[in-house]
Design an enzyme around this catalytic site. Structure first.
Site, PDB file in Angstrom:
ATOM      1  CG  ASP A 142      44.173  35.842  38.800  1.00 31.89           C
ATOM      2  OD1 ASP A 142      43.774  34.230  38.003  1.00 31.89           O
ATOM      3  OD2 ASP A 142      44.969  35.370  39.412  1.00 31.89           O
ATOM      4  CB  THR A 184      42.208  26.946  29.416  1.00 38.08           C
ATOM      5  OG1 THR A 184      41.725  28.635  29.267  1.00 38.08           O
ATOM      6  CG2 THR A 184      43.146  26.736  28.478  1.00 38.08           C
TER       7      THR A 184
HETATM    8  C1  LIG Z   1      42.418  32.964  35.891  1.00 41.90           C
HETATM    9  S1  LIG Z   1      42.857  31.080  36.047  1.00 41.90           S
HETATM   10  C2  LIG Z   1      42.931  30.691  34.195  1.00 41.90           C
HETATM   11  C3  LIG Z   1      43.271  29.784  34.690  1.00 41.90           C
HETATM   12  C4  LIG Z   1      43.597  28.497  33.429  1.00 41.90           C
HETATM   13  N1  LIG Z   1      45.019  28.411  33.051  1.00 41.90           N
HETATM   14  C5  LIG Z   1      42.219  28.298  32.390  1.00 41.90           C
HETATM   15  O1  LIG Z   1      42.700  29.265  31.469  1.00 41.90           O
HETATM   16  O2  LIG Z   1      41.470  27.752  32.451  1.00 41.90           O
HETATM   17  C6  LIG Z   1      44.431  31.547  37.392  1.00 41.90           C
HETATM   18  C7  LIG Z   1      45.064  30.128  38.347  1.00 41.90           C
HETATM   19  O3  LIG Z   1      46.254  30.967  37.667  1.00 41.90           O
HETATM   20  C8  LIG Z   1      46.088  30.810  39.490  1.00 41.90           C
HETATM   21  N2  LIG Z   1      47.272  31.882  40.073  1.00 41.90           N
HETATM   22  C9  LIG Z   1      47.386  33.180  40.453  1.00 41.90           C
HETATM   23  N3  LIG Z   1      48.215  33.408  40.546  1.00 41.90           N
HETATM   24  C10 LIG Z   1      49.103  32.441  40.744  1.00 41.90           C
HETATM   25  C11 LIG Z   1      49.828  32.252  41.626  1.00 41.90           C
HETATM   26  N4  LIG Z   1      50.649  33.128  42.387  1.00 41.90           N
HETATM   27  N5  LIG Z   1      50.525  30.579  41.480  1.00 41.90           N
HETATM   28  C12 LIG Z   1      49.874  29.774  41.637  1.00 41.90           C
HETATM   29  N6  LIG Z   1      48.957  30.199  40.509  1.00 41.90           N
HETATM   30  C13 LIG Z   1      47.864  31.022  40.440  1.00 41.90           C
HETATM   31  C14 LIG Z   1      44.946  30.447  40.324  1.00 41.90           C
HETATM   32  O4  LIG Z   1      44.733  30.035  40.831  1.00 41.90           O
HETATM   33  C15 LIG Z   1      44.159  30.213  39.157  1.00 41.90           C
HETATM   34  O5  LIG Z   1      43.292  29.044  38.907  1.00 41.90           O
END
Ligand SMILES: C[S@@+](CC[C@H](N)C(=O)[O-])C[C@H]1O[C@@H](n2cnc3c(N)ncnc32)[C@H](O)[C@@H]1O
Length: 202
Positions: free
Chosen positions: A111, A181
C-alpha cells in the site's frame, strides 16, 4: 464459502502465535523458502510456486478473503510448495516468521500511503522493519521491492542507504524469471511506472 473443509488447505495455523515458526516443519522437504509479504490474491505466489517446484513459498496477508483465495488457488493448481499465513505483516516479521529462514523476501506493491500524514506507514521506509526483514533472511538472502510510487521509492532508497543492513544490486528485467503481480499488472495497464529495488543481505 459453505461446505469448505477446515483447516483450509495450505493455510498455516501456528500452534503458538507467540513463538517463531519452525521452518523445517512447514514443508515436507528442505528446499529454500521465499516469503511474499502482503501477497494479496496470491497470483505472484502461485505463479512462482508453479515455475519453481524446487523452492517453497509462504504468503503473508491479513485479509481473510485474500488468504482463502490463495488457499483455493493452491489446491486447484495442486501445489504443495505454497503456504499462506494470515497475519499482520509487522507482527509476522517481528514475532512469528522463522529467523534466518528465507532465501528471498518479496515485498511487492505494498500500500503506497500517498497522503503526507500517512507517510509514516510506509513500511519499507522504517529502519526497524528493514532490520526485521534482514533478520528473516539467510546470509546473502535477497529482499526484492517494487512500487509504483516515486515518493515511496525515493524515501525507501534513502532509508536503505542510511543503514548497512543490505547492499544494493542491479535488477535488470531479464535478471531472472519474475512474474508480475496482480497490482503491478493493473498499475502498468493504467500507464504507471514501476520502481524496483534489489537488496542483498550482508
Ligand atoms: C496493494 S496490495 C498488493 C498485493 C500484491 N503484493 C500484489 O502486488 O498484487 C497490498 C496487500 O498488502 C496487504 N497488507 C497491507 N497491509 C498489511 C499488513 N499490515 N499486514 C498484512 N498484509 C497487509 C493488503 O491486504 C493487500 O493485499
Amino acid at each position: 464459502m459453505r461446505n469448505e473443509p477446515f483447516p483450509f488447505p495450505n493455510e498455516i495455523y501456528p500452534d503458538d502465535w507467540f513463538e517463531r515458526l519452525d521452518a523445517a516443519s512447514l514443508f515436507s522437504d528442505n528446499n529454500p523458502i521465499e516469503l511474499d509479504i502482503g501477497c494479496g490474491d496470491g497470483s505472484f505466489l502461485i505463479r512462482m510456486g508453479e515455475q519453481f517446484p524446487d523452492r517453497n513459498f509462504i504468503g503473508v496477508e491479513r485479509l481473510l478473503g485474500r488468504v482463502r483465495k490463495v488457499s483455493r488457488k493452491s489446491v486447484r493448481t495442486g501445489l504443495s510448495n505454497v503456504r499462506i499465513l494470515r497475519i499482520d505483516t509487522k507482527f509476522g516479521v517481528k514475532r512469528l516468521l522463522p529467523l534466518a529462514g528465507a532465501s528471498r523476501i518479496h515485498f511487492l506493491c505494498p500500500d503506497p500511503w500517498p497522503k503526507k500524514k500517512h507517510a509514516s506507514r510506509r513500511q519499507m521506509c522504517q529502519l526497524e522493519f528493514l532490520r526485521d526483514l534482514h533478520s528473516l533472511l539467510l546470509p546473502k538472502g535477497e529482499l526484492l521491492f517494487k512500487t509504483d510510487s516515486p515518493e515511496y521509492f525515493e524515501e525507501a532508497l534513502e532509508v536503505q542507504t542510511s543503514c548497512d543492513f543490505f547492499s544494493e544490486e542491479e535488477w535488470p528485467e531479464d535478471a531472472f524469471p519474475y512474474p508480475q503481480t496482480d497490482f503491478e499488472e493493473q498499475w502498468l495497464a493504467e500507464g504507471r511506472t514501476m520502481h524496483r529495488m534489489r537488496l542483498i543481505k550482508g
